[in-house]
Design an enzyme around this catalytic site. Structure first.
Site, PDB file in Angstrom:
ATOM      1  N   ALA A  25       0.822  -1.167   0.069  1.00 28.17           N
ATOM      2  CA  ALA A  25       0.165  -0.012  -0.201  1.00 28.17           C
ATOM      3  C   ALA A  25       0.743   1.308   0.083  1.00 28.17           C
ATOM      4  O   ALA A  25       0.380   2.266   0.690  1.00 28.17           O
ATOM      5  CB  ALA A  25      -0.858   0.033   1.143  1.00 28.17           C
ATOM      6  N   GLY A  33       3.750   3.589  -3.002  1.00 25.56           N
ATOM      7  CA  GLY A  33       3.420   4.249  -3.830  1.00 25.56           C
ATOM      8  C   GLY A  33       2.621   3.702  -5.118  1.00 25.56           C
ATOM      9  O   GLY A  33       1.684   4.488  -5.486  1.00 25.56           O
ATOM     10  N   ASN A  87       5.116  12.964  -0.267  1.00 22.70           N
ATOM     11  CA  ASN A  87       5.166  13.351  -1.648  1.00 22.70           C
ATOM     12  C   ASN A  87       4.427  12.738  -2.902  1.00 22.70           C
ATOM     13  O   ASN A  87       4.229  13.214  -4.036  1.00 22.70           O
ATOM     14  CB  ASN A  87       6.675  13.718  -1.915  1.00 22.70           C
ATOM     15  CG  ASN A  87       7.372  12.555  -2.370  1.00 22.70           C
ATOM     16  OD1 ASN A  87       7.099  11.543  -1.908  1.00 22.70           O
ATOM     17  ND2 ASN A  87       8.467  12.729  -3.110  1.00 22.70           N
ATOM     18  N   ALA A  97       9.994 -10.286  -1.002  1.00 20.90           N
ATOM     19  CA  ALA A  97       8.531 -10.552  -0.893  1.00 20.90           C
ATOM     20  C   ALA A  97       7.839 -10.871  -2.265  1.00 20.90           C
ATOM     21  O   ALA A  97       7.140 -11.453  -2.460  1.00 20.90           O
ATOM     22  CB  ALA A  97       7.889  -9.218  -0.403  1.00 20.90           C
ATOM     23  N   ARG A  98       8.429 -10.368  -3.282  1.00 18.58           N
ATOM     24  CA  ARG A  98       7.765 -10.711  -4.729  1.00 18.58           C
ATOM     25  C   ARG A  98       7.912 -12.052  -4.970  1.00 18.58           C
ATOM     26  O   ARG A  98       7.086 -12.944  -5.466  1.00 18.58           O
ATOM     27  CB  ARG A  98       8.628  -9.781  -5.681  1.00 18.58           C
ATOM     28  CG  ARG A  98       8.138  -8.351  -5.877  1.00 18.58           C
ATOM     29  CD  ARG A  98       9.126  -7.903  -6.985  1.00 18.58           C
ATOM     30  NE  ARG A  98       8.537  -6.459  -7.381  1.00 18.58           N
ATOM     31  CZ  ARG A  98       8.852  -5.386  -6.809  1.00 18.58           C
ATOM     32  NH1 ARG A  98       9.512  -5.282  -5.966  1.00 18.58           N
ATOM     33  NH2 ARG A  98       8.439  -4.217  -7.583  1.00 18.58           N
ATOM     34  N   CYS A 154       6.482 -17.523 -14.887  1.00 19.80           N
ATOM     35  CA  CYS A 154       6.295 -17.047 -13.556  1.00 19.80           C
ATOM     36  C   CYS A 154       7.156 -15.730 -13.251  1.00 19.80           C
ATOM     37  O   CYS A 154       8.169 -15.603 -13.812  1.00 19.80           O
ATOM     38  CB  CYS A 154       6.574 -18.162 -12.284  1.00 19.80           C
ATOM     39  SG  CYS A 154       8.132 -18.671 -12.004  1.00 19.80           S
ATOM     40  N   CYS A 203      10.684 -17.118 -13.554  1.00 24.35           N
ATOM     41  CA  CYS A 203      11.459 -17.820 -14.753  1.00 24.35           C
ATOM     42  C   CYS A 203      12.462 -16.968 -15.280  1.00 24.35           C
ATOM     43  O   CYS A 203      13.447 -17.680 -15.763  1.00 24.35           O
ATOM     44  CB  CYS A 203      10.327 -17.795 -15.881  1.00 24.35           C
ATOM     45  SG  CYS A 203       9.263 -19.209 -15.561  1.00 24.35           S
ATOM     46  N   CYS A 215      37.956  -6.530   1.183  1.00 22.07           N
ATOM     47  CA  CYS A 215      39.285  -5.787   1.021  1.00 22.07           C
ATOM     48  C   CYS A 215      39.006  -4.519   0.393  1.00 22.07           C
ATOM     49  O   CYS A 215      39.902  -3.773   0.615  1.00 22.07           O
ATOM     50  CB  CYS A 215      40.065  -6.765   0.424  1.00 22.07           C
ATOM     51  SG  CYS A 215      39.704  -7.524  -1.356  1.00 22.07           S
TER      52      CYS A 215
END
Length: 621
Positions: A20, A22, A53, A116-117, A153, A156, A168
Site C-alpha cells: 500500500a 506508492g 510526496n 517478498a515478490r 512465473c 522464470c 578488502c
C-alpha cells in the site's frame, strides 16, 4: 454484452493487493473507482514523512499509522459501499498461506523488494491464482502477468542479486563513492552505534600499529574524555592515523594512487581546545545547522563534511544514548544519513574520489531511485487493465507493458506478449539446481543462509538427504529435535549425519510456500574471492533460455532494493510483438488513430514529437 460480462467480472471478483505504498495507493483508488467491490490489502509498513510526496492517500497527521488501514479508510470516504479489508502485517507471515491465497480471483503486487515478490509468486503458483506483478523506478515501470502453466512465473527469468563488494575493497582500497558509502554505513556506523557483539570487518589499527576489531581498543570513550574530545579523537584515528598505517604497506599502493591521511587540525584549524571540550567557531546543537547547511543537493566542502561528522557523532551520544548498541542504518533516520554522508565524503576525499551531496548519498545508501507519482499512477492503471483481462479469462490478450522514459518509435508504453513458462525454471518447472561448494570446509549454516534463504528465498526450509532429515525450522518442533538441528548448523557438510559429498542430491522444501527443489552438489576446492565471495556458486535454471529472450547486456533486468524495473530494448519489443502490430505502429508518425490488435481493448499512449502539437499526449486505440 461484453460490457455486461466485464462489469460482472469486476463486481464479483475478490482481489488481494500486496503493498500500500506508492503503487498501492494509486492501485487501491483505481480499483475502487473501476467498480471492484471486495478488496483485501496487506502491508507491514507505517507512514513516514518521506511517503507524503507521492502516496496521496496519506497526510501528515497519519505519521506512524498503518499504511494498509489508513489507505482503506481514505478510499472508503469516497466509496463507502465497497468492502475493503486491511491487514497490517507481513505477507510472509504464516497466516497468509496457500489456503488464504486460494480465496482470491487475482493477486496484484505493489511491493518494493525482491524477497517478498518471490514469496508471493510461489504462493500464487501453489494456490493456482493469477498474479499481476509491477514495479517502478523513476520514470520507468513495468506490469507483467503471471498465470501458472500459461505464462512465465516471476522467477522464470533470474533476477540479479543486489550488488555486493569484496571486504578488502571496502576496507582498504575503495575506488568508487559507493565503496565509501558501504564502508560508512555497514562498518563505521555499525561499529559505533550497533551491536558490539556482532562481527565487523572495519579495519582499524590501535596505536601500536596492530590491526584490531575490538571496539574498546579505539572506539571506547574514556572517563576523562568529554564528547567533543572523543569525537575529534575518533575522526583523527579513522581518517588520519588509520590511513597512515595503511600507507606503510607499500605493495598495496605499488599500482594504485595513494590515499591522503586527513586530520582535524588540517581541516578545521580554528577549533580551540578548552577545559570543557572543543569549541566550534559558530557553535552548534545539530549537525546541519552547525555549518549553516540547508540545500541537500549541495556538495559540502571537506570542512563542512568534517563539522557534520563531528556534530552528528556528538548528537548520537548526547541525545540518543539509549539507542546506542542497537542501532542499524535507516535511510529515514536523518541524523544517520547525515553521519554516513559526511563519513563517506571524508573517506572519498582521502582516496581521491569525487564527493557527493546529501541527496545523492542518501539515494546510494538507501538504494533509492526516487519515485515519480505520475509513473505510479500509469502503472496502477495498467495493473487494473490486466486484472480485468485475467478475470475475463482473455489470455490471448495479456500484455507485459513497459513504461519508458524516452520515446522509442514515439512510444512511451511498450506492450509485448508474455513469455511462456521457462522449462528450466526451478520454481514452476521443478528443474534441479547445481551447487558448486567445498563440502569439506563449508558449514551447514552457511549453506542455509547464503543459498536456501538468500538465493532461493525460502523462509521455513526443510532439508533432506535421501530419507534423512538434517534441518528443519518450526515452532512445533520438540526441544531435543530442535537442539539437534541447531547442532547440525555448526557442522561441516561432509560431517553431517548423512555426509554431503560430490554427487549428493539435497532436497530442499518450504512448507509455507509449498515449494520443493533438488540441488545437485559438486565439490570444489577453491573460489575466486573477488568474483565468488560467498565461496559457493548456484546455477541450473539459467541454462535453457528461449532465443527471443536474448538481449544485449544493456537490456538485462535491473533490480533495485527499493523498486524493481525490467527494461526491454526496442529489439526485444520488435521480437515479441506481432509483425502486423509493428507495421501498424509506424503509422503513429502520421497522427492516424490505429488499432494495434483488433481484439485488444488496451489504450496505447504515444508522444507526438511534432512541435506544432506541443508534445501533447495522444491515446491511440
Amino acid at each position: 454484452m461484453d460490457s455486461d460480462i466485464r462489469r460482472m467480472a469486476i463486481k464479483d471478483a475478490k482481489v488481494l493487493m500486496v503493498g500500500a505504498g506508492g503503487i498501492g495507493c494509486e492501485l487501491l483508488k483505481t480499483l475502487a473507482l473501476s467498480g471492484f467491490q471486495d478488496i483485501h490489502i496487506i502491508d507491514m509498513d507505517t507512514i513516514e514523512v518521506s511517503n507524503l510526496n507521492r502516496q496521496f492517500l496519506f497526510r501528515k497527521s497519519h505519521m506512524g499509522l498503518s499504511k494498509a488501514k489508513v489507505a482503506r479508510d481514505a478510499v472508503l470516504k469516497f466509496r463507502p459501499h465497497i468492502n475493503i479489508t486491511s491487514y497490517h502485517a507481513n505477507v510472509k507471515d504464516a497466516e497468509f498461506n496457500v489456503e488464504f491465497f486460494k480465496q482470491f480471483n487475482v493477486v496484484l503486487n505493489g511491493l518494493d523488494n525482491l524477497d517478498a515478490r518471490r514469496h508471493v509468486n510461489r504462493l500464487c503458483l501453489a494456490s493456482n491464482v493469477p498474479l499481476v506483478e509491477s514495479g517502478t523506478t523513476g520514470f520507468l515501470g513495468q506490469v507483467t502477468v503471471h498465470i501458472k502453466g500459461k505464462t512465465e512465473c516471476y522467477e522464470c527469468q533470474t533476477k540479479p542479486t543486489p550488488k555486493t563488494y569484496p571486504v578488502c575493497t571496502i576496507t582498504s582500497t575503495p575506488s568508487k563513492f559507493v565503496h565509501c558509502i558501504v564502508w560508512a554505513k555497514e562498518l563505521l556506523f555499525a561499529k559505533l552505534f550497533g551491536d558490539k557483539n556482532q562481527a565487523n570487518d572495519l579495519n582499524v589499527h590501535s596505536k601500536d600499529g596492530d590491526s584490531t576489531n575490538h571496539k574498546e581498543d579505539v572506539f571506547e570513550r574514556s572517563s576523562e574524555e568529554n564528547f567533543d574530545e572523543y569525537c575529534c579523537r575518533i575522526y583523527d584515528h579513522v581518517f588520519g592515523y588509520n590511513i597512515e598505517v595503511a600507507l606503510t604497506n607499500e605493495e598495496t599502493w605499488r599500482r594504485r594512487k595513494k590515499p591522503t591521511p586527513i586530520f582535524i587540525r588540517d581541516v578545521l584549524p580554528k577549533i580551540k581546545t578548552k577545559k570543557n571540550g572543543i569549541l566550534f567557531e559558530n557553535g552548534s546543537v545539530s549537525a546541519l545547522p552547525s555549518v549553516g547547511l540547508k540545500n541537500p543537493q549541495e556538495i559540502w566542502s571537506i570542512a563542512e563534511n568534517t563539522n557534520v561528522f563531528l556534530e552528528a557523532l556528538k548528537l548520537f551520544f548526547e541525545q540518543r544514548k539509549k539507542e546506542i548498541g542497537n542501532l542499524t542504518f535507516d535511510k529515514d533516520d536523518q541524523l544517520a544519513v547525515e553521519f554516513v554522508t559526511a563519513a563517506a565524503n571524508i573517506r572519498a576525499s582521502s582516496f581521491g574520489i569525487p564527493l557527493h551531496s546529501l541527496f545523492e548519498a542518501k539515494g546510494i545508501a538507501g538504494n533509492i531511485v526516487h519515485a515519480v507519482a505520475t509513473t505510479n499512477a500509469i502503472i496502477a492503471g495498467l495493473i487494473v487493465i490486466e486484472a480485468i483481462k485475467v478475470l475475463q479469462d482473455v489470455n490471448n490478450n495479456y500484455r507485459m507493458t513497459y513504461c519508458v522514459e524516452h520515446p522509442i518509435r514515439k512510444m512511451l508504453l511498450m506492450p509485448v506478449e508474455p513469455f511462456e513458462p521457462n522449462k528450466s525454471c526451478y520454481v514452476c518447472s521443478e528443474t534441479p539446481l547445481l551447487l558448486e561448494i567445498n563440502t569439506r570446509s563449508t558449514k551447514l549454516k552457511d549453506f542455509v543462509e547464503k543459498i536456501v534463504k538468500n538465493k532461493l528465498g525460502m523462509t521455513s526450509p526443510l532439508i533432506m538427504i535421501g530419507s534423512t532429515l538434517i534441518y528443519e525450522v518450526g515452532d512445533d518442533l520438540e526441544e531435543d529435535i530442535a537442539a539437534n538441528y541447531t547442532r547440525n548448523l555448526e557442522k561441516v557438510l561432509f560431517e553431517l549425519p548423512a555426509p554431503v559429498t560430490h554427487g549428493t542430491i539435497l532436497n530442499v522444501e518450504d512448507l509455507l510456500q509449498e515449494l520443493s527443489c533438488n540441488i545437485n552438489i559438486k565439490h570444489r576446492e577453491e573460489f575466486d574471492e573477488e568474483k565468488e565471495p560467498d565461496g559457493m556458486v548456484l546455477s541450473g535454471w539459467t541454462s535453457q533460455v528461449d532465443k527471443d529472450r536474448t538481449t544485449s547486456s544493456s537490456t538485462e533486468p535491473q533490480i533495485k532494493d527499493n523498486n524493481v524495473i525490467i527494461s526491454k530494448s526496442e529489439e526485444v519489443f520488435r521480437n515479441k510483438r506481432k509483425l502486423s502490430e509493428i507495421s501498424k505502429s509506424d503509422e503513429a508518425a502520421t497522427g492516424k488513430e490505429i488499432d494495434l490488435n483488433d481484439d485488444d481493448d488496451d489504450d496505447l499512449v504515444l508522444l507526438d514529437e511534432d512541435p506544432g502539437h506541443s508534445n501533447k499526449m495522444r491515446k491511440l486505440r
